[in-house]
Design a protein around this motif. Structure first.
Motif, PDB file in Angstrom:
ATOM      1  N   LEU A   3       0.833  -1.203   0.000  1.00  0.00           N
ATOM      2  CA  LEU A   3       0.000   0.000   0.000  1.00  0.00           C
ATOM      3  C   LEU A   3       0.868   1.253   0.000  1.00  0.00           C
ATOM      4  O   LEU A   3       0.594   2.203  -0.738  1.00  0.00           O
ATOM      5  CB  LEU A   3      -0.945  -0.001   1.204  1.00  0.00           C
ATOM      6  CG  LEU A   3      -1.883   1.189   1.324  1.00  0.00           C
ATOM      7  CD1 LEU A   3      -2.858   1.228   0.164  1.00  0.00           C
ATOM      8  CD2 LEU A   3      -2.625   1.142   2.645  1.00  0.00           C
ATOM      9  N   ALA A   4       1.924   1.258   0.794  1.00  0.00           N
ATOM     10  CA  ALA A   4       2.840   2.407   0.817  1.00  0.00           C
ATOM     11  C   ALA A   4       3.504   2.596  -0.545  1.00  0.00           C
ATOM     12  O   ALA A   4       3.658   3.735  -1.020  1.00  0.00           O
ATOM     13  CB  ALA A   4       3.890   2.225   1.911  1.00  0.00           C
ATOM     14  N   SER A   5       3.880   1.499  -1.188  1.00  0.00           N
ATOM     15  CA  SER A   5       4.475   1.590  -2.528  1.00  0.00           C
ATOM     16  C   SER A   5       3.466   2.155  -3.520  1.00  0.00           C
ATOM     17  O   SER A   5       3.806   3.001  -4.355  1.00  0.00           O
ATOM     18  CB  SER A   5       4.940   0.210  -3.001  1.00  0.00           C
ATOM     19  OG  SER A   5       5.919  -0.302  -2.153  1.00  0.00           O
ATOM     20  N   GLY A   6       2.227   1.692  -3.431  1.00  0.00           N
ATOM     21  CA  GLY A   6       1.193   2.187  -4.326  1.00  0.00           C
ATOM     22  C   GLY A   6       0.893   3.657  -4.108  1.00  0.00           C
ATOM     23  O   GLY A   6       0.694   4.409  -5.071  1.00  0.00           O
ATOM     24  N   VAL A   7       0.863   4.077  -2.858  1.00  0.00           N
ATOM     25  CA  VAL A   7       0.626   5.494  -2.555  1.00  0.00           C
ATOM     26  C   VAL A   7       1.777   6.338  -3.093  1.00  0.00           C
ATOM     27  O   VAL A   7       1.559   7.419  -3.659  1.00  0.00           O
ATOM     28  CB  VAL A   7       0.427   5.706  -1.034  1.00  0.00           C
ATOM     29  CG1 VAL A   7       0.485   7.178  -0.670  1.00  0.00           C
ATOM     30  CG2 VAL A   7      -0.888   5.090  -0.584  1.00  0.00           C
ATOM     31  N   TYR A   8       3.018   5.854  -2.962  1.00  0.00           N
ATOM     32  CA  TYR A   8       4.167   6.580  -3.499  1.00  0.00           C
ATOM     33  C   TYR A   8       4.032   6.754  -5.005  1.00  0.00           C
ATOM     34  O   TYR A   8       4.231   7.856  -5.541  1.00  0.00           O
ATOM     35  CB  TYR A   8       5.476   5.854  -3.166  1.00  0.00           C
ATOM     36  CG  TYR A   8       6.680   6.509  -3.786  1.00  0.00           C
ATOM     37  CD1 TYR A   8       7.303   7.578  -3.169  1.00  0.00           C
ATOM     38  CD2 TYR A   8       7.178   6.079  -5.012  1.00  0.00           C
ATOM     39  CE1 TYR A   8       8.400   8.203  -3.745  1.00  0.00           C
ATOM     40  CE2 TYR A   8       8.260   6.691  -5.594  1.00  0.00           C
ATOM     41  CZ  TYR A   8       8.877   7.749  -4.954  1.00  0.00           C
ATOM     42  OH  TYR A   8       9.950   8.363  -5.545  1.00  0.00           O
ATOM     43  N   VAL A   9       3.692   5.680  -5.712  1.00  0.00           N
ATOM     44  CA  VAL A   9       3.557   5.751  -7.169  1.00  0.00           C
ATOM     45  C   VAL A   9       2.412   6.681  -7.550  1.00  0.00           C
ATOM     46  O   VAL A   9       2.525   7.480  -8.487  1.00  0.00           O
ATOM     47  CB  VAL A   9       3.361   4.334  -7.764  1.00  0.00           C
ATOM     48  CG1 VAL A   9       3.049   4.400  -9.240  1.00  0.00           C
ATOM     49  CG2 VAL A   9       4.587   3.478  -7.521  1.00  0.00           C
ATOM     50  N   LEU A  10       1.309   6.607  -6.819  1.00  0.00           N
ATOM     51  CA  LEU A  10       0.161   7.469  -7.099  1.00  0.00           C
ATOM     52  C   LEU A  10       0.493   8.942  -6.858  1.00  0.00           C
ATOM     53  O   LEU A  10       0.188   9.802  -7.696  1.00  0.00           O
ATOM     54  CB  LEU A  10      -1.032   7.041  -6.249  1.00  0.00           C
ATOM     55  CG  LEU A  10      -2.341   7.770  -6.472  1.00  0.00           C
ATOM     56  CD1 LEU A  10      -2.834   7.560  -7.899  1.00  0.00           C
ATOM     57  CD2 LEU A  10      -3.387   7.295  -5.481  1.00  0.00           C
ATOM     58  N   VAL A  11       1.131   9.251  -5.752  1.00  0.00           N
ATOM     59  CA  VAL A  11       1.512  10.638  -5.451  1.00  0.00           C
ATOM     60  C   VAL A  11       2.533  11.143  -6.472  1.00  0.00           C
ATOM     61  O   VAL A  11       2.442  12.282  -6.951  1.00  0.00           O
ATOM     62  CB  VAL A  11       2.060  10.756  -4.006  1.00  0.00           C
ATOM     63  CG1 VAL A  11       2.719  12.095  -3.764  1.00  0.00           C
ATOM     64  CG2 VAL A  11       0.936  10.519  -3.010  1.00  0.00           C
TER      65      VAL A  11
END
Length: 144
Positions: free
Chosen positions: A20-28
């Motif tokens: 989830l943290a990786s996905g949030v990083y990519v999204l941001v």
């Protein structure tokens, strides 16, 4: 092959949080990239626009928004959907990171990758693929 992967691993919530943290990083990264590259050509490689310290262009930014949203949604939904998404997307990040290294100084570098972008792609791919290995859920009988 799937029979060798653990089911109901006790650290599954930790790996899910990592994904989830990786996905949030990519999204941001993608959202900031879309804002920074507004008005630029789709495959611009001038290197003027950066997001979170990495060079980007509109094509890379929009792709990052789409992939980041996919990762975040699969992490929130769970139910073994996350297992498949993390595994596939993690491998794709690994492959893209390696291919981008091969094409850094050429005209094929459409997404304006740099060495740092390749390293980030490889690290995120490793995190997602690892999370995919340990995120399967099933009945208690399947776990044994």
């Amino acid at each position: 092959m799937l029979s060798h992967l653990p089911t109901n691993h006790h650290l599954r919530p930790l790996y899910r949080l990592l994904a989830l943290a990786s996905g949030v990083y990519v999204l941001v990264f993608g959202i900031i990239g879309v804002v920074q590259t507004s008005g630029a050509e789709t495959f611009d490689r001038s290197g003027d626009a950066t997001a979170l310290g990495l060079p980007t262009n509109p094509a890379f930014a929009y792709a990052s928004v789409a992939v980041g949203a996919l990762i975040v949604l699969s992490a929130l939904i769970g139910r073994n959907l996350d297992f498949y998404v993390y595994s596939v997307v993690g491998l794709v990040f690994q492959i893209v990171g390696m291919l981008a290294l091969a094409f850094l100084g050429t005209d094929v570098n459409y997404f304006n990758f740099s060495v740092a972008t390749c390293v980030v792609s490889l690290v995120i791919g490793l995190a997602l693929f690892t999370a995919g290995l340990y995120s399967r859920v099933g009945a208690r009988a399947d776990a044994h």
